[in-house]
Design an enzyme around this catalytic site. Structure first.
Site, PDB file in Angstrom:
ATOM      1  N   CYS A 135     -37.105  52.665  38.555  1.00  0.00           N
ATOM      2  CA  CYS A 135     -36.253  51.141  38.547  1.00  0.00           C
ATOM      3  C   CYS A 135     -37.042  50.021  38.718  1.00  0.00           C
ATOM      4  CB  CYS A 135     -35.540  51.285  39.979  1.00  0.00           C
ATOM      5  SG  CYS A 135     -34.122  52.534  39.985  1.00  0.00           S
ATOM      6  N   GLN A 136     -38.179  49.963  38.942  1.00  0.00           N
ATOM      7  CA  GLN A 136     -39.023  48.757  38.745  1.00  0.00           C
ATOM      8  C   GLN A 136     -39.031  48.329  37.263  1.00  0.00           C
ATOM      9  OE1 GLN A 136     -42.996  48.637  40.284  1.00  0.00           O
ATOM     10  NE2 GLN A 136     -43.035  46.651  41.112  1.00  0.00           N
ATOM     11  N   GLY A 268     -48.469  55.055  35.185  1.00  0.00           N
ATOM     12  CA  GLY A 268     -49.675  55.763  35.740  1.00  0.00           C
ATOM     13  C   GLY A 268     -49.218  56.578  37.229  1.00  0.00           C
ATOM     14  N   MET A 270     -46.142  55.260  40.595  1.00  0.00           N
ATOM     15  CA  MET A 270     -45.106  54.238  40.884  1.00  0.00           C
ATOM     16  C   MET A 270     -45.035  54.565  42.493  1.00  0.00           C
ATOM     17  SD  MET A 270     -42.727  52.110  40.458  1.00  0.00           S
ATOM     18  CE  MET A 270     -41.912  51.581  41.905  1.00  0.00           C
ATOM     19  N   GLU A 271     -44.925  53.702  43.194  1.00  0.00           N
ATOM     20  CA  GLU A 271     -45.058  53.597  44.823  1.00  0.00           C
ATOM     21  C   GLU A 271     -43.635  53.918  45.347  1.00  0.00           C
ATOM     22  OE1 GLU A 271     -45.397  50.925  42.631  1.00  0.00           O
ATOM     23  OE2 GLU A 271     -44.967  49.267  43.675  1.00  0.00           O
ATOM     24  N   HIS A 295     -54.359  53.675  44.966  1.00  0.00           N
ATOM     25  CA  HIS A 295     -53.328  52.401  44.485  1.00  0.00           C
ATOM     26  C   HIS A 295     -51.888  52.546  45.306  1.00  0.00           C
ATOM     27  CE1 HIS A 295     -52.195  48.707  41.974  1.00  0.00           C
ATOM     28  NE2 HIS A 295     -50.943  49.657  42.024  1.00  0.00           N
ATOM     29  N   GLU A 296     -51.467  53.618  44.736  1.00  0.00           N
ATOM     30  CA  GLU A 296     -49.923  53.763  45.228  1.00  0.00           C
ATOM     31  C   GLU A 296     -49.720  54.024  46.642  1.00  0.00           C
ATOM     32  OE1 GLU A 296     -48.221  53.061  42.874  1.00  0.00           O
ATOM     33  OE2 GLU A 296     -49.564  53.437  41.099  1.00  0.00           O
ATOM     34  N   HIS A 299     -49.718  50.637  48.167  1.00  0.00           N
ATOM     35  CA  HIS A 299     -48.402  49.721  48.050  1.00  0.00           C
ATOM     36  C   HIS A 299     -47.419  50.153  49.268  1.00  0.00           C
ATOM     37  CE1 HIS A 299     -48.006  47.762  44.317  1.00  0.00           C
ATOM     38  NE2 HIS A 299     -48.439  48.922  43.538  1.00  0.00           N
ATOM     39  N   GLU A 318     -49.180  43.366  43.369  1.00  0.00           N
ATOM     40  CA  GLU A 318     -50.081  44.205  42.531  1.00  0.00           C
ATOM     41  C   GLU A 318     -51.589  43.692  43.052  1.00  0.00           C
ATOM     42  OE1 GLU A 318     -49.619  46.969  41.518  1.00  0.00           O
ATOM     43  OE2 GLU A 318     -47.370  46.956  41.123  1.00  0.00           O
ATOM     44  N   ASP A 375     -40.262  43.373  31.886  1.00  0.00           N
ATOM     45  CA  ASP A 375     -40.841  44.405  31.059  1.00  0.00           C
ATOM     46  C   ASP A 375     -41.781  43.858  30.081  1.00  0.00           C
ATOM     47  OD1 ASP A 375     -39.994  46.457  32.701  1.00  0.00           O
ATOM     48  OD2 ASP A 375     -37.986  46.921  31.221  1.00  0.00           O
ATOM     49  N   TYR A 383     -52.532  42.110  38.197  1.00  0.00           N
ATOM     50  CA  TYR A 383     -53.259  42.816  38.928  1.00  0.00           C
ATOM     51  C   TYR A 383     -54.788  42.396  38.950  1.00  0.00           C
ATOM     52  CZ  TYR A 383     -50.050  46.614  37.909  1.00  0.00           C
ATOM     53  OH  TYR A 383     -48.893  47.332  37.904  1.00  0.00           O
ATOM     54  N   MET A 564     -47.214  53.691  29.288  1.00  0.00           N
ATOM     55  CA  MET A 564     -47.139  52.767  28.327  1.00  0.00           C
ATOM     56  C   MET A 564     -48.457  52.359  28.056  1.00  0.00           C
ATOM     57  SD  MET A 564     -43.613  51.010  28.517  1.00  0.00           S
ATOM     58  CE  MET A 564     -43.496  50.824  30.395  1.00  0.00           C
TER      59      MET A 564
HETATM   60  N1  BES Z   1     -45.727  49.381  40.547  1.00  0.00           N
HETATM   61  C1  BES Z   1     -46.613  49.785  39.510  1.00  0.00           C
HETATM   62  C2  BES Z   1     -45.884  50.313  38.340  1.00  0.00           C
HETATM   63  C3  BES Z   1     -44.924  49.523  37.977  1.00  0.00           C
HETATM   64  C4  BES Z   1     -45.096  47.822  37.738  1.00  0.00           C
HETATM   65  C5  BES Z   1     -43.685  49.947  37.295  1.00  0.00           C
HETATM   66  C6  BES Z   1     -44.136  47.273  37.136  1.00  0.00           C
HETATM   67  C7  BES Z   1     -42.861  49.055  36.736  1.00  0.00           C
HETATM   68  C8  BES Z   1     -42.957  47.695  36.724  1.00  0.00           C
HETATM   69  C9  BES Z   1     -47.626  50.709  40.181  1.00  0.00           C
HETATM   70  O1  BES Z   1     -48.192  50.706  41.293  1.00  0.00           O
HETATM   71  C10 BES Z   1     -48.909  50.428  39.197  1.00  0.00           C
HETATM   72  O2  BES Z   1     -49.517  49.633  39.167  1.00  0.00           O
HETATM   73  N2  BES Z   1     -49.334  51.402  38.540  1.00  0.00           N
HETATM   74  C11 BES Z   1     -50.660  51.288  37.788  1.00  0.00           C
HETATM   75  C12 BES Z   1     -51.921  52.073  38.785  1.00  0.00           C
HETATM   76  C13 BES Z   1     -53.085  51.273  38.345  1.00  0.00           C
HETATM   77  C14 BES Z   1     -53.090  49.902  38.286  1.00  0.00           C
HETATM   78  C15 BES Z   1     -54.215  51.830  39.329  1.00  0.00           C
HETATM   79  C16 BES Z   1     -50.388  52.313  36.763  1.00  0.00           C
HETATM   80  O3  BES Z   1     -49.147  52.530  36.096  1.00  0.00           O
HETATM   81  O4  BES Z   1     -51.317  52.348  35.610  1.00  0.00           O
HETATM   82 ZN    ZN Z   2     -49.371  48.635  41.629  1.00  0.00          ZN
END
Ligand code: BES
Ligand code: ZN
Length: 617
Positions: A135-136, A268, A270-271, A295-296, A299, A318, A375, A383, A564
């Protein structure tokens, strides 16, 4: 400027706010839709409220009631990415402080942007279909009509009916299951989320799932093929949770489970509360990618307890989470390790800013998102510019222990609410009131509202990076005649973190001559490497050096998994190899229909493919 509205939502949160959702779903794998209803408990914030607007995207609404009475509704104009406002006229007026239960009956579209429906062939077990959500940032509206803004927090309850061979899980505590009274071939799974949270954290999965306990409050979930390797890879989970609690305060979500998704999962990690979603590309076999779990987990405090008020303040989620993730690394590994990871992060930031352009306003720490799809705006900037700012402040304010005192206090103060950058900054000045003179010297406008790299470059300890820098320089400086000097032993002494850093450093340099990457393959055998972070950088490096033998490997990695962070740069890199541009587009078009909807959209934009183009160039 901070405003009281959210540029990414049609629903106004100044008139009324959702307190609770009660969701009932029938998961239909034949038609790829969720059918059901949601009852929203809405609290009224102003007098004479007679209407309200919810976010929807590609939903088919059949009926709306308010406190059981039928209500009139109308769909507004469809926006290209924000969806369609659902305007509900209440059959009565409400005053400030009252609550109303609005029930919407609806079904989702087979193309819902939050959902990916996988056929049995696309799963590891090959026998059962699979559904997952993401959803995010703004996709919840494609599966639930709601106030799809992170400024609104609510609890939820859900009942999900699935075929009885399958298991459903959600971002909540499991609350038992029972036979579906309407269909003996199905089971209803129940869930409760008693902690108020924003809509983007609603998550659902249905598939042939199994699970295994990995700690006192943790299980791993996945198709049975991955359960054991996931249990091994994520065995440090409880240690990380305890470390995080020492740093940030008690973990309030009860359970902390991890679900390993099919390879097309676009991120990678999702929290999702109580149930982190993770890509199978984390299964390196040596726990070396577990920072994503740190990381998760982080969150659970920054993001899920203290939430960005709108996506313009995404860096609050982030940046603080990367800061906590690296503090966990500091506690479990060393300060040198934290410095090493921070240095890698600075390079990621440089990469993102190069990709977007140093004058692109989307590289501001606090971007303006009016008419911008979050997106499209996504990058490492929130980050790593966010982390760099927090690290800079840490140094100015007296070091990691002192600054963690602020972060913990910020979490306590703003827990269960949503915050803007201005509120964060005001609290920073309040907390460090004895050091305001130092804080006033920070160039806040350059950090927050100016594109490009930050105004201050942090100095990081290079102990762990030195070997990577030295080896990178040897390759950059080597003449053809020097290549014989490279030996397998060069990399045997490096950890996988250092290999990643070595390849990242090389990627920042001019492309190596083709002979160099061929030699590198001969001595280091990176083509055989299955660690996704290493393989990804290696294949990019090869394609940048115009290695034709790497092209099929790069396209294979781009399509075998769909994270992605890997898939988009791999497609882009091969696309930039002129000779293979057509083949890149052809490969993408051949896979498009089975890709995740968001990934497919973004890769189409990257490769300048029409949104409906279905044949080759
Ligand atoms: N919340 C994010 C993933 C996300 C951000 C999904 C924006 C949709 C929209 C998640 O916590 C994240 O940052 N994942 C990173 C991990 C990394 C920074 C350690 C990832 O997916 O690589
Ligand atoms: Zn994150």
């Amino acid at each position: 400027m901070a405003s009281s509205s959210d540029p990414c939502s049609f629903s106004s949160f100044t008139k009324c706010v959702t307190k609770h959702l009660n969701v009932t779903y029938h998961v239909d794998f034949d038609s790829h839709v969720l059918r059901g209803k949601v009852a929203l408990t809405v609290e009224v914030l102003e007098d004479r409220l007679s209407s309200l607007t919810l976010d929807t995207k590609d939903l088919k609404i059949s009926k709306v009631t308010a406190n059981g009475q039928e209500a009139q509704f109308a769909m507004g104009a469809k926006h290209s990415f924000m969806g369609t406002p659902l305007e509900i006229t209440l059959p009565f007026d409400l005053s400030r402080g009252q609550q109303v239960i609005v029930e919407v009956s609806y079904q989702t579209s087979p193309n819902a942007s939050a959902l990916q429906w996988l056929t049995p062939e696309q799963t590891a077990g090959k026998k059962h279909p699979y559904l997952f959500s993401q959803c995010q940032a703004t996709h919840c509206r494609s599966m639930v009509p709601c106030q799809d803004s992170p400024s609104v927090k609510h609890t939820y309850y859900a009942q999900v009916s699935v075929p009885k061979e399958l298991v459903a899980v959600m971002s909540a505590v499991r609350d038992g299951h029972k036979a579906d009274p309407q269909d003996s071939s199905r089971i209803i799974y129940r869930f409760r989320q008693p902690v108020p949270m924003p809509s983007y954290l609603i998550a659902i999965v249905a598939g042939a799932l199994e699970s295994r306990e990995i700690g006192p409050r943790s299980r791993v979930w996945s198709e049975k093929e991955f359960v054991d390797s996931a249990a091994f890879e994520f065995s440090e989970t409880e240690t990380m949770l305890k470390t995080a609690e020492d740093l940030a305060g008690p973990y309030v979500w009860g359970q902390y489970d991890i679900l390993v998704l099919p390879p097309s999962f676009p991120y990678g990690g999702m929290e999702n509360p109580c149930l982190t979603f993770a890509t199978p590309t984390l299964l390196a076999g040596d726990r070396s990618l577990s920072n994503v779990i740190a990381h998760e987990i982080s969150h659970s405090w920054t993001g899920n307890l203290v939430t960005n008020k709108t996506w313009e303040h995404f860096w609050l989620n982030e940046g603080h989470t990367v800061y906590l993730e690296r503090m966990i690394g500091r506690c479990m590994e060393s300060e040198q390790f934290r410095q090493f990871k921070a240095m890698g992060g600075w390079k990621e930031l440089q990469d993102s800013i190069n990709t977007f352009g140093a004058d692109n306003a989307l590289t501001n720490l606090v971007p303006n998102l009016h008419e911008v799809n979050p997106d499209d705006a996504f990058s490492s900037v929130p980050y790593e510019k966010g982390f760099a700012l927090l690290y800079h402040l840490e140094q100015l304010m007296g070091g990691p222990e002192v600054f963690m005192g602020f972060v913990k206090s910020y979490i306590q103060l703003f827990a269960y609410s949503s915050v803007t950058t201005e509120e964060w900054k005001n609290y920073l000045f309040t907390y460090f009131r004895d050091k305001v003179d130092i804080l006033e010297k920070v160039d806040w406008n350059a950090w927050m509202n100016t594109p490009g790299m930050p105004p201050v470059k942090p100095q990081y300890d290079t102990t762990l990076a030195d070997a990577c820098i030295a080896l990178c320089q040897r390759w950059v400086k080597a003449k053809d005649g020097d290549l014989g000097g490279f030996k397998e032993a060069d990399v045997k002494i490096l950890s996988s973190h250092q290999l990643i850093e070595f390849l990242s450093l090389l990627l920042q340099e001019e492309a190596l001559p083709l002979g160099h990457v061929r030699k590198m393959q001969q001595v280091y055998k990176f083509n055989d490497c299955t660690n996704a972070e290493i393989r990804f950088r290696w294949l990019r490096l090869c394609v940048k050096s115009r290695s034709e033998e790497a092209v099929p490997l790069a396209l294979k990695m781009a399509t075998d998994q769909g994270r992605m962070k890997f898939t988009r740069p791999l497609f882009r890199e091969v696309y930039n190899f002129d000779k293979y541009r057509e083949e890149t587009v052809r490969t993408f078009l051949a896979h498009r229909a089975t890709m995740h909807p968001v990934t497919a959209d973004l890769v189409a934009k990257d490769l300048k493919v029409d949104s409906n183009q279905s044949t080759s160039l």
